[in-house]
Design a protein around this motif. Sequence first.
Motif, short mmCIF file in Angstrom:
data_model
loop_
_atom_site.label_atom_id
_atom_site.label_comp_id
_atom_site.label_asym_id
_atom_site.label_seq_id
_atom_site.Cartn_x
_atom_site.Cartn_y
_atom_site.Cartn_z
N TYR A 35 9.67 -43.81 -34.83
CA TYR A 35 9.33 -44.82 -35.83
C TYR A 35 8.02 -45.53 -35.50
O TYR A 35 7.14 -45.71 -36.36
CB TYR A 35 10.46 -45.83 -35.96
CG TYR A 35 10.06 -47.09 -36.70
CD1 TYR A 35 9.64 -47.04 -38.02
CD2 TYR A 35 10.10 -48.34 -36.08
CE1 TYR A 35 9.26 -48.19 -38.71
CE2 TYR A 35 9.73 -49.49 -36.75
CZ TYR A 35 9.32 -49.42 -38.07
OH TYR A 35 8.93 -50.54 -38.74
N TYR A 36 7.84 -45.93 -34.24
CA TYR A 36 6.68 -46.75 -33.88
C TYR A 36 5.38 -45.96 -33.84
O TYR A 36 4.29 -46.55 -33.89
CB TYR A 36 6.92 -47.48 -32.56
CG TYR A 36 7.63 -48.79 -32.78
CD1 TYR A 36 6.92 -49.94 -33.07
CD2 TYR A 36 9.01 -48.86 -32.75
CE1 TYR A 36 7.56 -51.14 -33.31
CE2 TYR A 36 9.67 -50.07 -32.99
CZ TYR A 36 8.94 -51.20 -33.27
OH TYR A 36 9.59 -52.38 -33.51
N ARG A 39 4.65 -46.81 -37.46
CA ARG A 39 4.59 -48.20 -37.93
C ARG A 39 3.16 -48.68 -38.17
O ARG A 39 2.89 -49.31 -39.21
CB ARG A 39 5.31 -49.10 -36.93
CG ARG A 39 5.34 -50.58 -37.35
CD ARG A 39 6.05 -51.41 -36.29
NE ARG A 39 5.77 -52.82 -36.47
CZ ARG A 39 6.58 -53.69 -37.04
NH1 ARG A 39 7.74 -53.29 -37.52
NH2 ARG A 39 6.24 -54.96 -37.13
N LEU A 120 9.46 -45.52 -45.17
CA LEU A 120 9.54 -45.79 -43.73
C LEU A 120 10.33 -47.07 -43.46
O LEU A 120 10.99 -47.19 -42.43
CB LEU A 120 8.14 -45.89 -43.12
CG LEU A 120 8.13 -45.86 -41.59
CD1 LEU A 120 8.59 -44.51 -41.07
CD2 LEU A 120 6.74 -46.18 -41.03
N PHE A 123 13.80 -45.89 -43.57
CA PHE A 123 14.01 -45.08 -42.36
C PHE A 123 14.26 -45.95 -41.14
O PHE A 123 15.20 -45.71 -40.37
CB PHE A 123 12.77 -44.20 -42.15
CG PHE A 123 12.67 -43.59 -40.78
CD1 PHE A 123 13.35 -42.41 -40.47
CD2 PHE A 123 11.89 -44.17 -39.79
CE1 PHE A 123 13.25 -41.84 -39.21
CE2 PHE A 123 11.78 -43.62 -38.53
CZ PHE A 123 12.46 -42.44 -38.23
N SER A 124 13.45 -46.99 -40.97
CA SER A 124 13.54 -47.79 -39.75
C SER A 124 14.88 -48.49 -39.62
O SER A 124 15.47 -48.54 -38.53
CB SER A 124 12.40 -48.82 -39.72
OG SER A 124 12.54 -49.78 -40.75
N THR A 127 18.18 -45.52 -39.77
CA THR A 127 18.42 -44.72 -38.57
C THR A 127 18.85 -45.59 -37.39
O THR A 127 19.70 -45.19 -36.59
CB THR A 127 17.17 -43.92 -38.19
OG1 THR A 127 16.04 -44.80 -38.07
CG2 THR A 127 16.86 -42.86 -39.22
N SER A 182 5.95 -37.62 -35.10
CA SER A 182 7.16 -38.39 -35.36
C SER A 182 8.35 -37.49 -35.65
O SER A 182 9.46 -37.73 -35.16
CB SER A 182 6.92 -39.34 -36.54
OG SER A 182 8.10 -40.03 -36.88
#
Length: 417
Positions: A35-36, A39, A120, A123-124, A127, A182
């Motif tokens: 994720y990061y 981001r 996203l 997603f963050s 998950t 990712s």
Amino acid sequence: MLNSTLRLLARDEPGQSRLAAWVGFAYFFFLLSSYYVLRPVREMLGVSGGTKNLPWLFSATFAAMLLAVPAYGWICSRFPRRRFLPWVYGFFISHLLLFYGLLQWDINNLWVARGFFVWLSVFSLFTVSVFWSFMTDVFDKQLAQRLFGFISAGGSLGAMVGPLLATGLVGAIGPASLLLLSALLLALTLPCIHFLLRWQAGQTTDHSVRFAGDQPVAGGVLSGLGLLLRSPYLLGISGFILLASANGTFLYLLQADFVANTFTDKTQQTQVFGAIDSVVNGLSILVQLIFTRRIIATLGAAWTLASIPIVMALGFAAFGWNPSLPLLLVLMILRRVGDYAILRPAREMLFAPLDRVTKYKAKNIIDTVVFRGGDALTSWLYAPFGALGIGLIAAVIASAWAGLGFVLGRRHQQTQR
């Protein structure tokens, strides 16, 4: 000091529990690094359409959550964990590849940028919510209290590595290619899920528990919502998440305005957002590995859950009277480090004694719909107020957040006696 902390964990835990903790650590590392890495790309794309449009993006994310949660509830009710958990991550991996193609085609397309921002954001939360539902299911109350700080540190390490990869590689490969990296990192969570399911099955000779991973989660598509509405305890946790979300959204929007007004180049914006994330997550992992376990043990759940909100109430009151960039950065770091390193492990312990349906369904609604609902509502309150108004409103919200956290923590402590 870091090495001694890791040796302390190894000495305190039995062999199998120690191995499961390390796999949980790795699972969270791969998940948050995935994720990061993205981001900073999301933040860059978010401000590309103007910060004035961010409330619309938050509202679109909330609407997407309202659609995603019933779909997730349907999957949980019909398929066992060993099948639906990989499916959830496989779904997001496939969409990473799709967005890679779209961004390679035209990274300046505003609708692709907005779609990616919303996706996203879903997603963050989704998950990570699934991850913590699984962790509170795999580890019992005692193991949760001992190991969740350590497992959280895996996420913070991933959250620190991800922005470093993004800032280091974006100049050479471009923002779109970070989506391929990712997807690879997210795929590495799948072996971790498989191991932990097998480990949990091997911890008991009870046939019904041993093969729990082969059974769907009980209840209907919206059973989690019914559980939430009937439980004062879950409603209290929902209020805690809502207030936390409001507090964080004010900081997020202040940060977005600053970066958008200072930097105009997309690569520079990506690097700035990545640098901020790296500092926050580097501090988070140090706190988690060295202090989190001791803080929770010393303060107890009640004062631990109230501690960061109290600090934020004082900080926002000061910002309201004397707004400045240095104070904003300090508040941002305190808020995010405190959330990742202290509040999140303590908050997840609130779910450890609850049943599986609550962990996978009601908890998912709280972590996604309630959280993003707070984002959407707060984002529309931001524009009409100046720094003084935002500071005072956020201070009041943080005070209520602290009080509710203390009450929830006391309730949790009473159940442990």
